[in-house]
Structure formats: structure tokens, C-alpha cells
Design a protein around this motif. Sequence first.
Motif, short mmCIF file in Angstrom:
data_model
loop_
_atom_site.label_atom_id
_atom_site.label_comp_id
_atom_site.label_asym_id
_atom_site.label_seq_id
_atom_site.Cartn_x
_atom_site.Cartn_y
_atom_site.Cartn_z
N ALA A 1 -80.90 -3.05 -85.01
CA ALA A 1 -82.23 -3.49 -84.92
C ALA A 1 -83.02 -2.85 -86.85
O ALA A 1 -83.23 -3.09 -87.11
N VAL B 1 -86.74 -2.91 -88.09
CA VAL B 1 -88.77 -2.39 -87.94
C VAL B 1 -89.23 -2.68 -88.78
O VAL B 1 -88.51 -2.16 -90.18
N ALA C 1 -83.01 -6.16 -82.82
CA ALA C 1 -83.92 -6.45 -82.17
C ALA C 1 -84.48 -6.48 -83.57
O ALA C 1 -84.53 -6.12 -84.53
N GLU D 1 -89.01 -6.20 -75.76
CA GLU D 1 -88.37 -4.96 -77.28
C GLU D 1 -89.48 -5.52 -78.32
O GLU D 1 -89.07 -5.28 -79.34
N VAL E 1 -86.16 -0.35 -77.90
CA VAL E 1 -85.07 -0.33 -78.52
C VAL E 1 -83.46 0.38 -78.33
O VAL E 1 -82.58 0.42 -78.82
N VAL F 1 -79.45 -0.18 -79.52
CA VAL F 1 -79.10 -0.20 -80.51
C VAL F 1 -78.03 0.70 -81.34
O VAL F 1 -78.82 2.07 -80.67
N ALA G 1 -80.31 1.54 -87.72
CA ALA G 1 -81.83 0.58 -87.54
C ALA G 1 -81.77 0.52 -89.02
O ALA G 1 -81.26 1.83 -89.06
#
Length: 313
Positions: free
Chosen positions: A5, A7, A34, A58, A64, A68, A71
Motif C-alpha cells: 500500500a 499511503v 492500494a 480503499e 487496506v 496488504v 506499506a
Amino acid sequence: MLRLALVGLDSSHADHYVRLVEVERRWPGVRVVALVDGEPARRAELAAAGGLSLGAGEGAVPDVVGRVDAAIVAHRAGRLHGAAARTLLGAGVPVLVDKPFAASVADARATLDVARAYGTVVTTASALRFAPEVTAARAVLTARTAEAATASSGPAVEVSGPADPADERDGLFFLGIHVVEAARAVVGGPSGAGWAPPVVTTSADGVVATTRLGGVPVRLRFLDPGTHPNAGFTVAVRTPRGVERSEVVLDADYLAPVVEHALAILAPTSGTAAGTTVRTAGAHEDTARIDPEHATILADLALLEQVTAALPA
């Protein structure tokens, strides 16, 4: 497959991560699945660039969890990293936190406490740590230290780079952390070592902090971007006979070593850029590696906090 992911989408780093992982497929078996914590238009832009098909539900960090395996938290402002990282770490998702890790020692400590409490790995790294010029300066320092073993004074390290105490994102933390981490990489020494209390001066050029790390004198120059609009990062080793100085050149792939570093720690069985496999550390080795890293993160942020506190009101 390692499901990753991303972020925090407002930084240009997000473009690099999507390009390296998805467009160029640098790491076989690693995929971005994501994109969260960003404006819808920005999320769509990154998805299109990477050819990603993302779920409509998402858009936030909690969405998420369970989907996942790791991240990257990469908001442009470090003060936003903590909340997202703590949510992920508390759910057992290992995290690479982009620089700056946080904008205060207290916030960083809160994140590291969650990681420790849940046994989840968290790491961070400035790209400058891996720059060839920094590695070369480290070699110069080692050589000059050996030469100065019988001299009255040893070599000193100087690192400079742009950083603005009034920056709206994180003040000196925003870019200053790269100056601090580059200096630590040049000096070397044990992970987690603390900095000596800095002596701080200011001028029209910016802020200078004089300190020591592992017995090595270190001068950190945080250059005012207004006075030095084109300033980059520079590393130098100073001895009585002269100064050996290099400007750090960050190419288009400057974040690739950061991802390599993260994969080796967060997902040690993932393929590297060269297609090899990183060895999985045993439990004792992993503990020995991660705990000093936590101490290093706190020590570097504490130095910036001390420098900031010493500035005129």
C-alpha cells in the motif's frame, strides 16, 4: 506476491514509488495494490500512471488492513506520518515511513512504541544515506582518521543542505533530516548513538549546528532556501591540510535504494532489483538490528528538536 500500500500521495515520491514498483517492475513479486490518504484526482493520476486497478472502497488507511502485506507511508509533511503508521503497525502491517519520520520526538516515540508493542517492523531512510558521495566521504574520513592518529587534531565532518525553520510542513525537520542522516552515514559508528548537544548560530545564510557524533566533530549547515534557492546537499571532510568536498547528485532512481532497504527489513524474502533474494534474519539478529534503528530515529529527531529550540523566537 508482496502486496504493497502507498499511503500519502501528495509528495513527488509517490510518483517515483509507482514508477519503480509498477511501471518498471524493479522487484519481481512486489506490487502496489492500494493508494490511500490522497485526493481522488491524485489517486486516479497515480493509478493511471501505474496501470493500477484500485477498489473504490480503499481510500483510507483502515480500508487496506487485511488486504496488504506492507506499506510505504509517504505524506509530504512528516507530521502526518504518525497516525497512518500507527494504524498500520497496530494491525500488524510493517511500514516504511518516508522522511521525515516525524516532526517531533514525542510523535516518533509514539509510533515506535506501537511497533514494539505489536511486534511489527517499521523502518525509515533518507536517500542520502545511500548516495555514492556519502559513501566516498565515509572512506575519506576513515583514511584521514587513521592518518591523524598521532596528530593533535583529527578530521571533522561538514554536511550542508536546504532547510527552512519556517517551512509550513515541518520546519527544519522537512529537509533538515537529510542533512543529519547524511552526516551520520559519513561518521558511521554504532547505530543508535546520540549526538552531543549542539551549539547553534544563525545568519543570513541559514542555521549552523556544531555537534559531535562518536567523538567526531560535525558541522551541520541548514541553508536558507530564500538566500540559496539552488542549494543542494554537500558532504565534506575537513582536516588541517584541507577540505575534501562533494556535492551529492541525486539521479532519477535515487529512491530505489530506499525501497531496497525497506524490502530487506519489511519483507526479507522479496526479490531485490538484481533478482536475488535477501536472507531472512533470525529472531535474535532481527531484534539486534531493529532496536538500534529505533534509537537512531529518535536521536536524529532529538538533534533537530534541540536545534529548533535554540533558534531565536
